[in-house]
Design an enzyme around this catalytic site. Structure first.
Site, PDB file in Angstrom:
ATOM      1  N   ARG A 146      40.743  81.753 -79.551  1.00 35.27           N
ATOM      2  CA  ARG A 146      40.648  80.548 -78.727  1.00 35.27           C
ATOM      3  C   ARG A 146      41.309  79.353 -79.409  1.00 35.27           C
ATOM      4  NH1 ARG A 146      35.903  76.784 -77.098  1.00 35.27           N
ATOM      5  NH2 ARG A 146      36.602  76.011 -75.071  1.00 35.27           N
ATOM      6  N   HIS A 156      44.127  76.996 -77.698  1.00 37.61           N
ATOM      7  CA  HIS A 156      43.993  75.546 -77.594  1.00 37.61           C
ATOM      8  C   HIS A 156      45.050  74.812 -78.404  1.00 37.61           C
ATOM      9  CE1 HIS A 156      39.767  75.072 -75.679  1.00 37.61           C
ATOM     10  NE2 HIS A 156      40.423  76.090 -75.183  1.00 37.61           N
ATOM     11  N   ASN A 165      36.962  70.820 -76.646  1.00 35.14           N
ATOM     12  CA  ASN A 165      36.889  71.356 -78.012  1.00 35.14           C
ATOM     13  C   ASN A 165      35.630  70.979 -78.773  1.00 35.14           C
ATOM     14  OD1 ASN A 165      39.428  72.453 -77.632  1.00 35.14           O
ATOM     15  ND2 ASN A 165      40.506  70.730 -78.585  1.00 35.14           N
ATOM     16  N   HIS A 215      38.563  86.597 -72.519  1.00 39.39           N
ATOM     17  CA  HIS A 215      37.127  86.401 -72.297  1.00 39.39           C
ATOM     18  C   HIS A 215      36.363  87.730 -72.287  1.00 39.39           C
ATOM     19  CE1 HIS A 215      37.685  82.091 -70.448  1.00 39.39           C
ATOM     20  NE2 HIS A 215      38.054  82.170 -71.715  1.00 39.39           N
TER      21      HIS A 215
HETATM   22  C1  HEM Z   1      42.402  80.475 -67.819  1.00 43.99           C
HETATM   23  C2  HEM Z   1      41.888  79.338 -68.201  1.00 43.99           C
HETATM   24  C3  HEM Z   1      40.763  79.256 -69.212  1.00 43.99           C
HETATM   25  C4  HEM Z   1      39.634  78.536 -69.083  1.00 43.99           C
HETATM   26  C5  HEM Z   1      39.251  77.632 -67.894  1.00 43.99           C
HETATM   27  C6  HEM Z   1      38.841  78.763 -70.257  1.00 43.99           C
HETATM   28  C7  HEM Z   1      37.615  78.179 -70.511  1.00 43.99           C
HETATM   29  C8  HEM Z   1      36.776  78.542 -71.537  1.00 43.99           C
HETATM   30  C9  HEM Z   1      35.457  78.012 -71.730  1.00 43.99           C
HETATM   31  C10 HEM Z   1      34.810  76.954 -70.872  1.00 43.99           C
HETATM   32  C11 HEM Z   1      34.922  78.643 -72.804  1.00 43.99           C
HETATM   33  C12 HEM Z   1      33.537  78.429 -73.393  1.00 43.99           C
HETATM   34  C13 HEM Z   1      33.534  77.230 -74.312  1.00 43.99           C
HETATM   35  C14 HEM Z   1      32.132  76.734 -74.566  1.00 43.99           C
HETATM   36  O1  HEM Z   1      31.288  76.854 -73.698  1.00 43.99           O
HETATM   37  O2  HEM Z   1      31.888  76.200 -75.674  1.00 43.99           O
HETATM   38  C15 HEM Z   1      35.914  79.559 -73.301  1.00 43.99           C
HETATM   39  C16 HEM Z   1      35.744  80.389 -74.378  1.00 43.99           C
HETATM   40  C17 HEM Z   1      36.735  81.217 -74.881  1.00 43.99           C
HETATM   41  N1  HEM Z   1      38.036  81.266 -74.447  1.00 43.99           N
HETATM   42 FE1  HEM Z   1      38.751  80.512 -72.745  1.00 43.99          FE
HETATM   43  N2  HEM Z   1      39.512  79.638 -71.070  1.00 43.99           N
HETATM   44  C18 HEM Z   1      40.689  79.957 -70.480  1.00 43.99           C
HETATM   45  C19 HEM Z   1      41.684  80.768 -71.008  1.00 43.99           C
HETATM   46  C20 HEM Z   1      41.636  81.349 -72.249  1.00 43.99           C
HETATM   47  C21 HEM Z   1      42.752  81.970 -72.904  1.00 43.99           C
HETATM   48  C22 HEM Z   1      44.167  82.046 -72.345  1.00 43.99           C
HETATM   49  C23 HEM Z   1      42.301  82.427 -74.105  1.00 43.99           C
HETATM   50  C24 HEM Z   1      43.049  83.134 -75.190  1.00 43.99           C
HETATM   51  C25 HEM Z   1      44.162  83.819 -75.012  1.00 43.99           C
HETATM   52  C26 HEM Z   1      40.881  82.108 -74.171  1.00 43.99           C
HETATM   53  C27 HEM Z   1      40.044  82.472 -75.183  1.00 43.99           C
HETATM   54  C28 HEM Z   1      38.704  82.162 -75.232  1.00 43.99           C
HETATM   55  C29 HEM Z   1      37.785  82.751 -76.178  1.00 43.99           C
HETATM   56  C30 HEM Z   1      38.122  83.859 -77.177  1.00 43.99           C
HETATM   57  C31 HEM Z   1      36.548  82.144 -75.972  1.00 43.99           C
HETATM   58  C32 HEM Z   1      35.250  82.380 -76.774  1.00 43.99           C
HETATM   59  C33 HEM Z   1      35.314  81.527 -78.021  1.00 43.99           C
HETATM   60  C34 HEM Z   1      34.169  81.741 -78.979  1.00 43.99           C
HETATM   61  O3  HEM Z   1      33.258  82.525 -78.696  1.00 43.99           O
HETATM   62  O4  HEM Z   1      34.182  81.071 -80.026  1.00 43.99           O
HETATM   63  N3  HEM Z   1      40.527  81.428 -73.044  1.00 43.99           N
HETATM   64  N4  HEM Z   1      37.046  79.472 -72.524  1.00 43.99           N
END
Ligand code: HEM
Ligand code: NAG
Ligand code: NAG
Length: 317
Positions: free
Chosen positions: A61, A65, A93, A192
């Site tokens: 992530r 970002h 973030n 995800h």
């Molecule tokens: C398509 C649009 C996307 C949206 C709207 C989105 C949104 C989010 C949100 C809201 C979270 C949770 C953050 C929190 O609650 O603290 C999250 C977690 C995460 N996102 Fe996305 N995301 C998107 C695309 C991506 C992409 C393209 C990647 C990587 C290639 C990614 C990788 C991750 C990962 C691995 C997590 C978990 C992080 C952790 O557990 O530390 N996301 N994302």
């Protein structure tokens, strides 16, 4: 004399072309200057993910970002200064992105072997790749040669990172603005399949949306109350939260996406067929995810003489 001049012109033209070609990244960029780079990152990531499997997701992530905000230039790693409000405290973030100390530790190990030649941006690209692979996901060749930004921008982070409330249309246009198409959007959202989200990000989906399995919505409401407890976490993929597989897509097909934005990809829209494809063919997902990660890693890198090679990933030199 005339032929000398045209030869000079030819050389000048070739070197101009070479200049623009140099803006491309290359897997062998540190072949002479830091041959041990990839093994240093791999062993540090093996240790970090071994200690805490959730770190694989967090590195992935962090890279996303970074790349979506002014390109893959490690701007996300810069701490705020009195003169600069950076990306770390932007709402998408703040209290959410993590793993900065893992990057610090890898950077220190890389500096000990190869002083002042490897960028933080490249370290992040390698750490994200290894994080995915260590959780059972695919691997891919990472092109290198990114340089580090001298600035970061909180407003650029707000403007470029899609929120969990985004519609399919918004997601597609955000990704299109980075040169990524619907296939990239769908494959990359498969990230995800690992990691977790806070209640504040999935509350509207589990309380108010209708395109959600009722049993799943009920289950998630037990630990994400209608009011308060914003920081309570739930896995993005309830089936296998630390396994990089294709169950994220299977969940979407049974209406168990955690975020509104996740379920938008399978909601009688143009990406439905891709969700269906990835849910039934893990190889197709792994292959497409790897290819899309390479594309994402190519988003406007700083190369050549632009930017710098930071000595400490948290601040400019
Ligand atoms: C398509 C649009 C996307 C949206 C709207 C989105 C949104 C989010 C949100 C809201 C979270 C949770 C953050 C929190 O609650 O603290 C999250 C977690 C995460 N996102 Fe996305 N995301 C998107 C695309 C991506 C992409 C393209 C990647 C990587 C290639 C990614 C990788 C991750 C990962 C691995 C997590 C978990 C992080 C952790 O557990 O530390 N996301 N994302
Ligand atoms: C659900 O929708 C209603 C009406 O739009 C709104 O007032 C409420 O805040 C929403 N609840 C959540 C948890 O998003
Ligand atoms: C799954 O996808 C891979 C890669 O695209 C393809 O080669 C393979 O034929 C597909 N398998 C099935 C059973 O469709």
């Amino acid at each position: 004399m005339a032929s000398y001049r045209s030869a000079f012109l030819a050389v000048a033209t070739v070197s101009l072309v070479a200049c623009s070609v140099r803006a491309q990244l290359s897997p062998t960029f540190y072949g002479w200057t830091c041959p041990t780079l990839q093994s240093i990152v791999r062993s540090a990531m093996t240790q970090a993910v071994g200690q805490d499997p959730t770190m694989g997701a967090s590195m992935l992530r962090l890279f996303f970002h970074d790349c979506f905000v002014n390109g893959c230039d490690a701007s996300v790693l810069l701490d705020d200064t009195p003169a600069m409000a950076g990306e770390k405290n932007a709402p998408p973030n703040r209290n959410s992105l993590r793993g900065y100390e893992v990057i610090d530790s890898i950077k220190a190990q890389v500096e000990a072997s190869c002083r002042a030649v490897v960028s933080c941006a490249d370290i992040l690209a390698l750490a994200a790749r290894d994080g995915v692979n260590l959780l059972g996901g695919p691997s891919w060749v990472v092109a290198l040669g990114r340089r580090d930004a001298r600035t970061a921008s909180i407003s650029a982070a707000v403007a470029n990172l899609p929120p969990a409330s985004a519609s399919a249309y918004t997601l597609m246009s955000t990704f299109a603005s980075k040169g990524l198409d619907m296939r990239d959007l769908t494959a990359l959202s498969g990230a995800h399949t690992v990691g977790s989200a806070r209640c504040s990000n999935f509350r509207p989906h589990v309380y108010n949306d209708s395109n959600i399995d009722p049993g799943f919505a009920w289950l998630r409401r037990q630990t994400c109350l209608a009011v308060g407890g914003d920081a309570a976490m739930a896995p993005l993929d309830s089936t296998s939260p630390t396994r990089f597989d294709n169950s994220y897509f299977q969940n979407l097909m049974s209406r168990r996406g955690l975020l509104h934005s996740d379920q938008e990809l399978f909601n009688n829209g143009p990406a439905d067929w891709l969700v269906q494809l990835y849910s039934s063919n893990a190889t197709a997902f792994a292959t497409d995810f790897a290819a899309s990660m390479v594309k994402m890693g190519n988003i406007s890198p700083l190369t050549g003489y632009l930017g710098e090679i930071r000595l400490n990933c948290r601040r400019t030199n």
